[in-house]
Enzyme design. Structure first.
Site, PDB file in Angstrom:
ATOM      1  N   SER A  54     102.093  32.389 -56.451  1.00 38.13           N
ATOM      2  CA  SER A  54     102.493  33.210 -55.320  1.00 38.13           C
ATOM      3  C   SER A  54     103.827  33.898 -55.635  1.00 38.13           C
ATOM      4  CB  SER A  54     102.558  32.361 -54.043  1.00 38.13           C
ATOM      5  OG  SER A  54     102.590  33.193 -52.900  1.00 38.13           O
ATOM      6  N   GLU A 108     109.500  42.218 -46.089  1.00 35.05           N
ATOM      7  CA  GLU A 108     109.593  40.766 -46.263  1.00 35.05           C
ATOM      8  C   GLU A 108     110.936  40.388 -46.879  1.00 35.05           C
ATOM      9  OE1 GLU A 108     106.491  38.794 -48.303  1.00 35.05           O
ATOM     10  OE2 GLU A 108     104.921  39.434 -46.921  1.00 35.05           O
ATOM     11  N   HIS A 188      94.907  29.177 -51.285  1.00 31.05           N
ATOM     12  CA  HIS A 188      95.964  29.812 -52.060  1.00 31.05           C
ATOM     13  C   HIS A 188      96.730  28.765 -52.862  1.00 31.05           C
ATOM     14  CE1 HIS A 188      98.934  32.637 -53.276  1.00 31.05           C
ATOM     15  NE2 HIS A 188      99.859  32.291 -52.410  1.00 31.05           N
TER      16      HIS A 188
END
Length: 241
Positions: A54, A108, A188
């Site tokens: 990620s 973000e 994920h």
């Protein structure tokens, strides 16, 4: 030796210090510096790998791109700002797929310089995309691990971006030093057992010096997840060997 990137610790979080992919990469390079200064560790510095998933996958990719001492780079499910290409992600969103794009990611964390914000809504103006970031690793080893089951990660974008990047390894006569393994139907960052063989092949060859088959470009997405190379690639791959 494999260096695994992790999230910033609580102390850094309390200080509100932004941790970007470039900062993670800087930290990895300083670790390697320290290892070079400490030969008593008996670590083979020609067999260093870096990995992360990620946001940490983004950092791993940047670390591999900017430090030639890293023999094997393995970003997992790094999505936008990682193994995906901005142009393809924008086209996915325009086609109705809920995926992260440059215009969303700048809202973000501080992944990129604020100077990037200007281009977040006009990515086609950029003279580069993330296939070129991956290409900075060539001819060293790179294995992209991705997940076709999460649209937000942009699986079509990753597949298209990284199979395009593979052309640089092909041009250098090192096609089997770069692979893509893309499998869905899991959470994920939950590494599926079906990809273990691909991972082992790269680790065994590039970190352990064994002879393995690393000619791996695979996705379980139908029809290349909709990616059409001719819509983006207007060049032919030369031979640079």
């Amino acid at each position: 030796m494999s260096l695994e990137l992790c999230r910033p610790n609580q102390a850094l979080s309390r200080l509100h210090i932004p941790v970007t992919p470039s900062q993670w990469a800087w930290g990895v390079s300083r670790i390697i510096d320290a290892l070079e200064m400490t030969p008593s560790t008996n670590i083979n510095l020609s067999r260093i790998g870096v990995t992360g998933c990620s946001r940490n996958g983004k950092g791993a990719l940047v670390a591999g791109a900017f430090d030639q001492r890293i023999a094997l780079t393995i970003p997992q499910e790094s999505g936008s700002g990682g193994a995906g290409c901005w142009r393809i992600s924008d086209d996915m969103l325009a086609a109705g797929i809920d995926t992260q794009t440059a215009s969303e990611i700048v809202q973000e964390n501080v992944w990129f310089s604020p100077l990037f914000n200007t281009y977040s809504t006009q990515v086609r103006v950029l003279p580069f995309d993330h296939h070129m970031l991956s290409a900075l690793i060539a001819p060293r080893a790179l294995l992209i691990i991705d997940n076709t089951g999460i649209d937000w990660l942009g699986p079509e974008s990753v597949w298209g971006c990284q199979t395009t990047a593979n052309s640089v390894w092909r041009a250098l006569g090192a096609a089997d030093s770069m692979g893509v393994s893309q499998v869905g139907n899991h959470a994920h960052c939950a590494f599926p057992s079906s990809e273990q063989g691909d991972l082992d092949a790269f680790i065994n060859k590039f970190l352990k010096g064994q002879s393995t088959n690393t000619s791996i470009l695979k996705t379980d997405g139908a029809n290349n997840l909709g990616f059409v190379s001719a819509n983006y690639v207007d060049w032919t791959t030369p031979s640079l060997t």
